[in-house]
Motif scaffolding. Structure first.
Motif, PDB file in Angstrom:
ATOM      1  N   GLN A  28      -5.594   3.426  40.683  1.00  0.00           N
ATOM      2  CA  GLN A  28      -5.869   4.482  41.639  1.00  0.00           C
ATOM      3  C   GLN A  28      -5.724   5.850  40.971  1.00  0.00           C
ATOM      4  OE1 GLN A  28      -3.731   3.562  45.451  1.00  0.00           O
ATOM      5  NE2 GLN A  28      -3.249   1.666  44.387  1.00  0.00           N
ATOM      6  N   PRO A  39      -8.440   8.125  52.989  1.00  0.00           N
ATOM      7  CA  PRO A  39      -7.638   7.768  51.816  1.00  0.00           C
ATOM      8  C   PRO A  39      -8.208   8.400  50.546  1.00  0.00           C
ATOM      9  CG  PRO A  39      -8.124   5.841  53.148  1.00  0.00           C
ATOM     10  CD  PRO A  39      -8.959   6.959  53.688  1.00  0.00           C
ATOM     11  N   PRO A  40      -7.347   8.919  49.642  1.00  0.00           N
ATOM     12  CA  PRO A  40      -5.891   8.786  49.658  1.00  0.00           C
ATOM     13  C   PRO A  40      -5.160   9.923  50.375  1.00  0.00           C
ATOM     14  CG  PRO A  40      -6.551   9.741  47.587  1.00  0.00           C
ATOM     15  CD  PRO A  40      -7.823   9.507  48.363  1.00  0.00           C
ATOM     16  N   ASP A  72     -14.747  -0.552  46.262  1.00  0.00           N
ATOM     17  CA  ASP A  72     -14.703   0.849  45.825  1.00  0.00           C
ATOM     18  C   ASP A  72     -14.991   0.874  44.331  1.00  0.00           C
ATOM     19  OD1 ASP A  72     -14.483   3.557  45.926  1.00  0.00           O
ATOM     20  OD2 ASP A  72     -12.393   3.611  46.591  1.00  0.00           O
ATOM     21  N   SER A 105      -3.446   4.768  48.424  1.00  0.00           N
ATOM     22  CA  SER A 105      -4.900   4.573  48.592  1.00  0.00           C
ATOM     23  C   SER A 105      -5.228   3.283  49.323  1.00  0.00           C
ATOM     24  CB  SER A 105      -5.595   4.573  47.224  1.00  0.00           C
ATOM     25  OG  SER A 105      -5.508   5.840  46.618  1.00  0.00           O
TER      26      SER A 105
END
Length: 480
Positions: free
Chosen positions: A182, A430-431, A285, A422
């Motif tokens: 992330q 998010p995040p 994602d 996240s």
């Protein structure tokens, strides 16, 4: 005692009757994950799967952190706070931060026994492909097979500090995988520093099967800027043996498997879905792609996996271990801090309960802000601050403090549009999301406009007599 590698740990557990050999043939497709989850929920000992479909040469290890007892097994102590206390007590004065503390020559010398040391590797070069290892599919709608307890190792291009972290990694084909780091994670931050220098190929190693103390450290929120190998040395009581790969990355010399390669920061692919530790699927994602260039393996290798989902699973018990070990470090930054509880069902970054010694008005809210400034604690969505006489591990005591010491309008603080986990799908964007801090301490006159009422207490002599009578009545009327 520090384990030299995963195999020594397994032999220790076997010798002590705390290792379970699974004789049934099992598949990496859902079966290993399901068995592992049920074992963790039942607090069964670590599992070894020796009959894995389509992977006859491999043994799969899971459930190492089967409860807090598992953390004690790995770190060889039940007093987890003593690990960091003994380390910090070796310094002559109290630093502002640990990073400040290790800057002097004296302190560098103090850290000498914990620093990594070069060692001949136990592994050798191989033709292993990413698809050759028994990585697992953990939930029915996962995008495929994932590395779930492999270590992703990167090196800062300026300082040379190594980061060793656990990120889930989705296998694409023989030579490509997607690393789920992330934006705020140290691997991602390191990649951005390479990119700032115009370097798009970030040296990376993916390692599996190490001394579980090193794996524990990799999953822990070590303060930014400090080498995780150093922290692993602190956890073990001695430095980690490491071997330098051709791409400049240092890896544990006793690892079962090593994949050497690079992450292309300009190449992103859809990763997921994946059933994560919140108990829900993380949607697809974009994340960077790892490219394999070389591989290494030991003979008859072990492969370490974990299965996440609704708590409490292995990540919850790692979190409880982290809570105890990092408490002295947190106290170093927040001197009034007495204790903390990151409840298993609070999924580590969800809920935190902290007790403080309160000396002045507004101190609880000041402590909240300090807590949100401490590494992984910055992700906490709910922070509850109570007085030092409240046992943060007794949720009934915490509820009593919330019920009797909180006025919602005065004592609840909401912070909007700040960084959150996240993986937290409940946040609108998010995040970025919101956080809530609750001051459940007794209030000073400046905070309420009046004196706090006196709490009821018993007359000591009457209390003593009552306890003697009750003790006799219990022995007579209650079953033993």
């Amino acid at each position: 005692m520090a384990f030299s590698d995963l195999r020594e740990y397994l032999n220790y557990m076997r010798k002590n009757g705390k290792l379970i050999e699974v004789d049934s043939e099992v598949s990496t497709d859902l079966e290993i994950a399901e068995i592992s989850r049920k074992a963790t929920y039942s607090h069964l000992y670590p599992l070894i799967f020796s009959r894995v479909k389509e992977f006859p040469k491999w043994k799969v290890v899971s459930n190492v952190f089967y409860s807090l007892e598992g953390v004690y097994d790995v770190l060889q102590t039940r007093d987890l706070e003593s690990i960091s206390k003994s380390f910090l007590e070796g310094f002559s004065d109290m630093p502002v931060t640990l990073l400040d503390k290790v800057k002097s020559l004296r302190d560098v010398l103090k850290l000498g026994k914990f620093t990594p040391r070069a060692k001949k590797p136990s592994f050798a070069k191989s033709d292993l492909k990413l698809t050759s290892v028994p990585a697992i599919k953990t939930w029915p709608k996962d995008a495929g097979r994932f590395f779930t307890f492999s270590l992703t190792i990167t090196k800062d291009p300026d300082t040379g500090v190594h980061n060793v972290s656990v990120y889930r990694i989705q296998i694409i084909d023989d030579e490509r995988a997607i690393i789920h780091w992330q934006a705020f994670k140290r691997g991602s931050m390191t990649a951005m520093r390479y990119k700032e220098k115009g370097i798009t190929k970030v040296p990376v190693a993916i390692v599996n099967g190490v001394d579980p103390a090193v794996a524990f450290t990799a999953a822990s929120p070590v303060p930014a800027g400090l080498d995780k190998y150093l922290f692993a040395g602190i956890m073990r009581g001695e430095g980690v043996g490491v071997t330098e790969l051709d791409n400049g990355i240092m890896v544990p010399s006793s690892a079962e498997t090593v994949f050497e390669g690079y992450v292309n920061t300009d190449e992103l692919m859809d990763e997921g879905p994946f059933g994560d530790h919140l108990g829900y699927y993380t949607p697809k994602d974009l994340f960077p792609v790892f490219h394999l260039t070389k591989s290494y393996s030991r003979e008859d290798p072990y492969f370490h996996v974990t299965s996440v989902g609704k708590p409490p699973l292995e990540d919850a018990w790692i979190g409880k271990g982290v809570e105890r070990i990092f408490l002295p470090f947190a106290k170093m930054v927040i001197p009034e801090l007495v204790d903390m509880n990151l409840p298993e069902y609070g999924v580590f970054t969800g809920v935190g309960i902290f007790s403080v010694k309160k000396y002045y008005p507004g101190q609880a809210k000041r402590a909240m802000m300090a807590i949100w400034g401490l590494g992984q604690l910055s992700l906490l969505k709910f922070v509850i601050v109570v007085d030092s006489d409240v046992d943060v591990h007794d949720l009934n005591e915490v509820l009593f403090a919330l019920s009797t010491r909180v006025d919602p309008q005065r004592d609840v603080m909401i912070v909007n549009n700040v960084l959150t986990d996240s993986l937290d799908f409940s946040t609108p964007s998010p995040p970025l999301g919101s956080k809530i801090g609750i001051d459940a301490t007794r209030k000073f006159k400046e905070e309420t406009g009046r004196e706090w009422p006196e709490e009821v207490t018993s007359d000591p002599d009457v209390q003593k007599k009552a306890e003697e009578i009750i003790s006799k009545l219990k022995s007579r009327y209650l079953p033993s």
